[in-house]
Each structure stands twice: as structure tokens, then as C-alpha cells.
Design a protein around this motif. Structure first.
Motif, short mmCIF file in Angstrom:
data_model
loop_
_atom_site.label_atom_id
_atom_site.label_comp_id
_atom_site.label_asym_id
_atom_site.label_seq_id
_atom_site.Cartn_x
_atom_site.Cartn_y
_atom_site.Cartn_z
N GLU A 67 0.83 -1.20 0.00
CA GLU A 67 0.00 0.00 0.00
C GLU A 67 0.87 1.26 0.00
OE1 GLU A 67 -3.81 -0.85 2.61
OE2 GLU A 67 -2.05 -1.84 3.47
N GLU A 68 1.95 1.23 0.76
CA GLU A 68 2.85 2.38 0.79
C GLU A 68 3.44 2.64 -0.59
OE1 GLU A 68 5.75 1.67 3.76
OE2 GLU A 68 4.31 1.60 5.42
N ALA A 69 3.81 1.58 -1.28
CA ALA A 69 4.37 1.74 -2.64
C ALA A 69 3.33 2.34 -3.58
CB ALA A 69 4.86 0.39 -3.16
N ALA A 70 2.08 1.89 -3.45
CA ALA A 70 1.02 2.43 -4.31
C ALA A 70 0.78 3.90 -4.02
CB ALA A 70 -0.27 1.63 -4.11
N ARG A 71 0.80 4.29 -2.75
CA ARG A 71 0.61 5.70 -2.40
C ARG A 71 1.78 6.55 -2.89
NH1 ARG A 71 -1.70 3.40 2.44
NH2 ARG A 71 0.34 3.47 3.46
N ASP A 72 2.98 6.00 -2.81
CA ASP A 72 4.15 6.75 -3.30
C ASP A 72 4.06 7.00 -4.80
OD1 ASP A 72 5.21 6.83 -0.79
OD2 ASP A 72 6.51 5.07 -1.07
N LEU A 73 3.37 6.09 -5.51
CA LEU A 73 3.21 6.26 -6.95
C LEU A 73 2.01 7.13 -7.31
CD1 LEU A 73 4.01 2.61 -8.11
CD2 LEU A 73 5.46 4.63 -8.35
N GLY A 74 1.35 7.68 -6.29
CA GLY A 74 0.26 8.61 -6.53
C GLY A 74 -1.12 8.00 -6.55
N ALA A 75 -1.29 6.76 -6.12
CA ALA A 75 -2.60 6.12 -6.13
C ALA A 75 -3.47 6.68 -5.02
CB ALA A 75 -2.45 4.61 -5.95
N THR A 76 -4.75 6.84 -5.30
CA THR A 76 -5.71 7.27 -4.29
C THR A 76 -6.05 6.09 -3.39
OG1 THR A 76 -7.61 6.69 -5.67
CG2 THR A 76 -6.69 8.92 -5.94
N PRO A 77 -6.69 6.33 -2.23
CA PRO A 77 -7.08 5.20 -1.37
C PRO A 77 -7.92 4.16 -2.10
CG PRO A 77 -7.26 7.25 -0.16
CD PRO A 77 -6.95 7.62 -1.57
N TRP A 78 -8.87 4.61 -2.93
CA TRP A 78 -9.69 3.66 -3.66
C TRP A 78 -8.86 2.87 -4.67
CZ3 TRP A 78 -13.41 0.47 -4.12
CH2 TRP A 78 -13.83 0.03 -5.37
N GLN A 79 -7.97 3.55 -5.40
CA GLN A 79 -7.12 2.85 -6.36
C GLN A 79 -6.20 1.86 -5.66
OE1 GLN A 79 -5.35 6.34 -8.17
NE2 GLN A 79 -6.64 6.15 -10.01
N THR A 80 -5.71 2.23 -4.49
CA THR A 80 -4.86 1.31 -3.74
C THR A 80 -5.62 0.05 -3.36
OG1 THR A 80 -3.59 3.17 -2.84
CG2 THR A 80 -3.45 1.06 -1.67
N PHE A 81 -6.86 0.24 -2.90
CA PHE A 81 -7.67 -0.93 -2.53
C PHE A 81 -8.03 -1.74 -3.76
CE2 PHE A 81 -11.89 -2.85 -2.06
CZ PHE A 81 -11.64 -3.72 -1.01
N ARG A 82 -8.45 -1.06 -4.83
CA ARG A 82 -8.93 -1.76 -6.02
C ARG A 82 -7.83 -2.53 -6.74
NH1 ARG A 82 -9.53 -4.31 -9.70
NH2 ARG A 82 -10.90 -4.13 -11.52
N HIS A 83 -6.65 -1.95 -6.86
CA HIS A 83 -5.61 -2.54 -7.69
C HIS A 83 -4.51 -3.24 -6.88
CE1 HIS A 83 -7.25 -0.71 -11.30
NE2 HIS A 83 -7.33 0.45 -10.67
#
Length: 296
Positions: A185-201
Motif C-alpha cells: 500500500e505504501e508503494a502504491a501511495r508513493d506512486l500517486g494512487a488514491t485510497p480507492w485505487q490502492t484498494f482496487r488494484h
């Protein structure tokens, strides 16, 4: 030199075989007797082999309206399965962080596993009776003359079944998220993902095989439930209640055919769930392998 097995091994093996027969022997006997011939009885020996009792069961003129009861149980089980998956996932995500009343909410949720099922169903039935009396007394304009109670398949029965399935789903989600690596999740947020995108993908694809297991629990527990349904189902019974009611009055192998059908549905759902889990894990492994090759 190979040493021979000790006597204790054979005693334990015999005990294991006896235990398996004790568990599954009655079910095997019921399945065999459901294939009795047209003149067959309720016990061994079998008088011929046929599908006569299955045909009579599904013809609609037998001891129970199998189609309606089967449909009600199937619909309720699917709704319970979907709600169990969604609510358990949301609760598992919520419990990853501290919030006010967290411990109280957890204990209230799992308390239904400790309280006897019949007590839970009686409590829910009492609540709906109070609700019915209040509606009749204070809001008679909102009900028709034919209305009798708010208890039904997707009201009181649904709530009763969720008190049984949600605790299991929540405990499974706790086990899932306790070993979940938050670095994804931290990696996804560092790449600019929103909370929903982090959960979805990110989160959902990882936990999806486990969610299939939660859904399996939800459906099978609802499909076989009797005690919680007995006081909350309303006017029309589910398939397990119909089966229970017939055990003291039926005189033909038709009831064995009904038991075989309900057992077959349970095994079918379990098989579909296990196959789905294997396919999802194989897909995840392939995606991980492809990602590794892409990095090279």
C-alpha cells in the motif's frame, strides 16, 4: 534395514477409519438409500436402483414443494454470502486502525458465537413482534389489511443468518490483514494512487482468494441453518426447515433424495469455491512471474 510399523500405528489407523465412518457413514447411507427402486423402503436391503424418488421430488407433487423451498434457501444464501463478504471486508479494513469503541464492537460481534442459536433467534423474533405491534398501533396507514408481520426471508431471517456468518467472516479477515504486508500500500501511495485505487488494484487482488473462502462460509452456514431460522423465517420455510419437519412424518425414500440434493449443493459450492481459489492463486503467481521477467 526397514523397521516394521509398530502396533500403535495400526490401532491409530483403525481408530481413524472408525472415526471417518462415524462422521460420514450416515450421509453415505442416506445417499445410497435415495436411489432405491420404486418399491423400495426406508432401510436396507435396497429393492432395486433407480432415480424414481428424485423424479417424484422434483415433480412438485411429493411431500414438499422442493422448488419453492430450494429457491428460498438459495436466494437467502446468496444474499447472506454477498453481505458477509462486503461487511467483513469493510470491518477488517476498519479494524486495522484504532477507533473509539473498537473492543466493544468486536465483543458484541463475536458474542453471537457464544450465545445459543435458539436464544438469538428468539430475541430477533421478539424484536420483530414489538416492531409489528408498534406499526399496527402508530402507523396503520402504511400497512395493508393483509399485512401480518414484518418477519420474512430478507428481514428477520436475513438478520438472524448474518449474526452467524459475520463473526466467522470478521475473524477470517483479522487473520488475513494480520499477515498483510503494508508495504504494498505504501508503494502504491508513493506512486500517486488514491485510497480507492490502492484498494482496487493492490489490496483486493491480494485478498481475493481469501474472500472466496469468506463467501463459502457465508453461503454454507446459511444454507444449512436451522436453529436461527426456526423462529425468524416468518410464514414460509427454508429447505432445511422443511427437511427437519419431514423427518418425523415421511414414510418413503423421498426424504433421502431431498437430503442428497441439499448435500450435493453444499459440495458443489465447496468445489466451486476451491476451484476459484486455485485459479486466483495461479493467476497471481503468473502475474508475479511476468512482472519479475519484465524487470529483468
Amino acid at each position: 534395514m526397514r523397521e516394521g510399523r509398530s502396533a500403535s500405528f495400526y490401532w491409530l489407523a483403525a481408530f481413524f477409519v472408525a472415526f471417518v465412518l462415524f462422521l460420514y457413514g450416515p450421509m453415505i447411507a442416506i445417499v445410497l438409500l435415495s436411489f432405491q427402486g420404486p418399491t423400495g423402503g426406508m432401510t436396507f436391503p435396497m429393492n432395486g436402483v433407480s432415480l424414481h424418488w428424485f423424479g417424484k421430488l422434483w415433480s412438485g407433487g411429493g411431500i414438499v414443494d422442493i422448488k419453492s423451498a430450494f429457491s428460498r434457501s438459495l436466494q437467502l444464501g446468496l444474499v447472506v454470502m454477498a453481505l458477509t463478504v462486503v461487511l467483513s471486508t469493510l470491518a477488517g479494513l476498519a479494524f486495522r486502525k484504532k477507533f473509539f469503541g473498537q473492543n466493544l464492537l468486536f465483543y458484541v460481534t463475536v458474542a453471537s458465537l457464544i450465545v445459543p442459536s435458539i436464544v438469538t433467534s428468539l430475541g430477533i423474533a421478539l424484536q420483530f413482534r414489538i416492531f409489528d405491534d408498534a406499526i399496527k398501533a402508530y402507523a396503520p396507514a402504511f400497512i395493508s389489511d393483509e399485512w401480518t408481520t414484518g418477519m420474512g426471508l430478507f428481514s428477520s431471517a436475513l438478520g438472524a443468518h448474518l449474526t452467524w456468518t459475520l463473526p466467522f467472516g470478521l475473524l477470517i479477515m483479522f487473520a488475513i490483514f494480520n499477515r498483510f504486508d503494508g508495504r504494498f500500500e505504501e508503494a502504491a501511495r508513493d506512486l500517486g494512487a488514491t485510497p480507492w485505487q490502492t484498494f482496487r488494484h493492490v489490496v483486493l487482488p491480494i485478498i481475493l482468494p481469501s474472500l472466496v473462502g469468506v463467501g463459502l462460509f457465508g453461503f454454507t452456514l446459511s444454507w444449512d441453518e436451522i436453529a436461527r431460522s426456526s423462529q425468524t423465517i416468518g410464514e414460509k420455510n427454508t429447505l432445511p426447515l422443511e427437511l427437519q419437519a419431514l423427518t418425523t412424518t415421511v414414510t418413503t425414500p423421498e426424504i433421502y433424495a431431498l437430503g442428497t440434493v441439499t448435500t450435493g449443493v453444499s459440495f458443489l459450492v465447496i468445489g466451486i469455491a476451491l476451484a476459484s481459489i486455485l485459479l486466483l492463486r495461479a493467476r497471481q503467481a503468473k502475474q508475479g512471474s511476468d512482472a519479475g521477467k519484465g524487470m529483468l
